[in-house]
Design a protein around this motif. Structure first.
Motif, PDB file in Angstrom:
ATOM      1  N   ALA A   1      35.394  54.571  34.377  1.00  0.00           N
ATOM      2  CA  ALA A   1      35.210  53.450  35.376  1.00  0.00           C
ATOM      3  C   ALA A   1      36.109  52.268  35.460  1.00  0.00           C
ATOM      4  CB  ALA A   1      33.613  52.720  35.550  1.00  0.00           C
ATOM      5  N   TYR A   2      36.460  51.928  34.144  1.00  0.00           N
ATOM      6  CA  TYR A   2      37.459  51.052  33.525  1.00  0.00           C
ATOM      7  C   TYR A   2      39.052  51.579  34.256  1.00  0.00           C
ATOM      8  CZ  TYR A   2      40.295  47.589  31.303  1.00  0.00           C
ATOM      9  OH  TYR A   2      41.167  46.417  31.255  1.00  0.00           O
TER      10      TYR A   2
ATOM     11  N   SER B   1      32.033  44.666  37.024  1.00  0.00           N
ATOM     12  CA  SER B   1      31.954  44.839  38.267  1.00  0.00           C
ATOM     13  C   SER B   1      32.544  46.191  38.620  1.00  0.00           C
ATOM     14  CB  SER B   1      33.068  44.006  39.178  1.00  0.00           C
ATOM     15  OG  SER B   1      33.110  44.328  40.589  1.00  0.00           O
ATOM     16  N   VAL B   2      33.895  46.779  38.078  1.00  0.00           N
ATOM     17  CA  VAL B   2      33.975  48.064  38.217  1.00  0.00           C
ATOM     18  C   VAL B   2      33.015  49.312  37.778  1.00  0.00           C
ATOM     19  CG1 VAL B   2      36.413  47.533  38.547  1.00  0.00           C
ATOM     20  CG2 VAL B   2      35.600  48.221  36.333  1.00  0.00           C
TER      21      VAL B   2
ATOM     22  N   GLY C   1      35.369  41.315  35.871  1.00  0.00           N
ATOM     23  CA  GLY C   1      36.021  42.258  36.534  1.00  0.00           C
ATOM     24  C   GLY C   1      35.594  43.693  36.151  1.00  0.00           C
ATOM     25  N   THR C   2      35.701  43.666  34.576  1.00  0.00           N
ATOM     26  CA  THR C   2      35.250  45.096  33.971  1.00  0.00           C
ATOM     27  C   THR C   2      33.803  45.613  34.419  1.00  0.00           C
ATOM     28  OG1 THR C   2      36.693  44.544  32.148  1.00  0.00           O
ATOM     29  CG2 THR C   2      35.074  45.946  31.912  1.00  0.00           C
TER      30      THR C   2
ATOM     31  N   LYS D   1      30.137  49.394  40.365  1.00  0.00           N
ATOM     32  CA  LYS D   1      30.474  49.750  41.439  1.00  0.00           C
ATOM     33  C   LYS D   1      30.702  51.507  41.371  1.00  0.00           C
ATOM     34  CE  LYS D   1      32.646  45.809  43.308  1.00  0.00           C
ATOM     35  NZ  LYS D   1      34.258  45.439  43.900  1.00  0.00           N
ATOM     36  N   ALA D   2      30.944  52.084  40.228  1.00  0.00           N
ATOM     37  CA  ALA D   2      30.932  53.224  39.883  1.00  0.00           C
ATOM     38  C   ALA D   2      29.711  54.139  40.105  1.00  0.00           C
ATOM     39  CB  ALA D   2      31.632  53.745  38.787  1.00  0.00           C
TER      40      ALA D   2
ATOM     41  N   GLU E   1      41.787  46.868  40.320  1.00  0.00           N
ATOM     42  CA  GLU E   1      40.867  45.828  40.707  1.00  0.00           C
ATOM     43  C   GLU E   1      40.569  44.715  39.408  1.00  0.00           C
ATOM     44  OE1 GLU E   1      35.961  45.310  41.979  1.00  0.00           O
ATOM     45  OE2 GLU E   1      37.046  47.152  42.301  1.00  0.00           O
ATOM     46  N   VAL E   2      40.426  45.340  38.459  1.00  0.00           N
ATOM     47  CA  VAL E   2      40.136  44.351  37.176  1.00  0.00           C
ATOM     48  C   VAL E   2      41.772  43.703  36.867  1.00  0.00           C
ATOM     49  CG1 VAL E   2      39.848  44.223  34.594  1.00  0.00           C
ATOM     50  CG2 VAL E   2      38.778  46.119  36.096  1.00  0.00           C
TER      51      VAL E   2
ATOM     52  N   GLU F   1      39.720  54.026  36.320  1.00  0.00           N
ATOM     53  CA  GLU F   1      39.573  54.184  37.737  1.00  0.00           C
ATOM     54  C   GLU F   1      39.797  52.985  38.524  1.00  0.00           C
ATOM     55  OE1 GLU F   1      36.532  56.864  38.748  1.00  0.00           O
ATOM     56  OE2 GLU F   1      37.801  58.751  37.839  1.00  0.00           O
ATOM     57  N   GLY F   2      39.091  51.692  38.004  1.00  0.00           N
ATOM     58  CA  GLY F   2      38.972  50.619  38.513  1.00  0.00           C
ATOM     59  C   GLY F   2      40.128  49.773  38.246  1.00  0.00           C
TER      60      GLY F   2
END
Length: 299
Positions: free
Chosen positions: A279-280, A54-55, A51-52, A58-59, A286-287, A282-283
């Protein structure tokens, strides 16, 4: 004539400056490929790692992160030091401190460049046994087959060290989580250690508990005193009776605790480290959807 030369020189300078700006822009957009250390793919924590990554990917930061399976904390730290990993997750603060100072698991291997990136959460290295085993404390494991975790994980190494300090004489069987669960189900080990949230079973053991009822044991005050005399940086948390959601009848116990997160080194460019953390943060939601164990923990 002089004006023509002057105009020509100005034109050349403009071309040079324009070219420099364009080149700078191209460099700024250059894709950065990073290797990220994680943990065993059979661990419930692997979902956090995926998950980490992934974000981060995506950033809008031109960073592509590849998740690489590993032996978790100690393995990750060594591979960050050797440059195999650009950064790594699933590292506890105590192990990072040991590498920084060159003590304990990293005796004579001190490495100042190690840096903390962000916090995941606080956990415990939980000792699971069959509920009908009659085992109540760490010392009751003496002479019995028990799996402390995967080789290379800080929790595994700590458990082995605790056994030596206390002279318990546990028959230690290191294994991956999947193999350990199979061994437990077959009755070939009496229990296993697995990092878990403060108030819940590890995700992989919730289903096990439905088929093979589990109990969680801890350390006595005497055990803790002896362990901390040898390893003063080790943390212990009190887990109150009934606080483990899936085991409401479990008594109050003392468990080894860890503060866990992500690390890199000072060799990683500061702006890249910033983009990873950004990114972590802000996401985060999602994580958290992939790994709920981080809910409520500010990175």
């Amino acid at each position: 004539m002089k004006n023509s030369r002057r105009n020509g020189l100005v034109f050349v300078l403009i071309l040079i400056l324009t070219g420099s700006l364009l080149m700078g822009n191209v460099l700024a957009q250059e894709t950065i490929y990073l290797n990220m250390g994680s943990t065993s793919s059979t661990s419930g924590l692997y979902a956090w790692c995926v998950g980490t990554a992934s974000v981060i990917n995506k950033a809008d930061n031109n960073i592509i992160t590849t998740v690489i399976e590993s032996g978790a904390a100690l393995d990750n730290l060594r591979r960050v030091k050797e440059g195999t990993f650009d950064f790594a997750l699933c590292v506890d603060s105590a192990s990072a401190m040991q590498l920084h100072k060159g003590i304990s698991n990293f005796e004579g291997e001190g490495w100042e460049p190690i840096r903390w990136l962000f916090l995941r959460n606080a956990i415990v290295n939980r000792l699971y046994v069959k509920a009908d085993s009659g085992i109540k404390t760490f010392k009751d494991l003496g002479g019995k087959k028990f799996c402390p975790g995967i080789p290379g994980a800080s929790g595994t190494t700590n458990f082995i060290n605790f056994d030596k300090v206390l002279g318990t004489g546990i028959d230690i069987v290191p294994a991956t989580l999947g193999d350990a669960i199979n061994l437990l189900s077959q009755g070939r080990i009496v229990g296993l250690q697995k990092s878990s949230g403060l108030t819940s079973l590890d995700a992989a053991l919730i289903e096990v508990n439905l088929k093979t009822p589990l109990a969680v044991i801890g350390y006595s005050e005497d055990d803790i005193e002896k362990i901390r005399a040898a390893y003063p940086y080790i943390l212990f948390f009190e887990t109150p009776a009934g606080s483990i959601v899936e085991l409401p009848d479990n008594p109050t116990i003392m468990e080894e605790g860890q503060v866990v997160g992500a690390v890199a080194s000072s060799n990683l460019p500061e702006e890249v480290g910033y983009e990873i953390v950004k990114a972590y943060v802000e996401g985060f939601d999602e994580v958290a959807a992939a790994y709920p164990g981080i809910v409520g923990w500010d990175p």
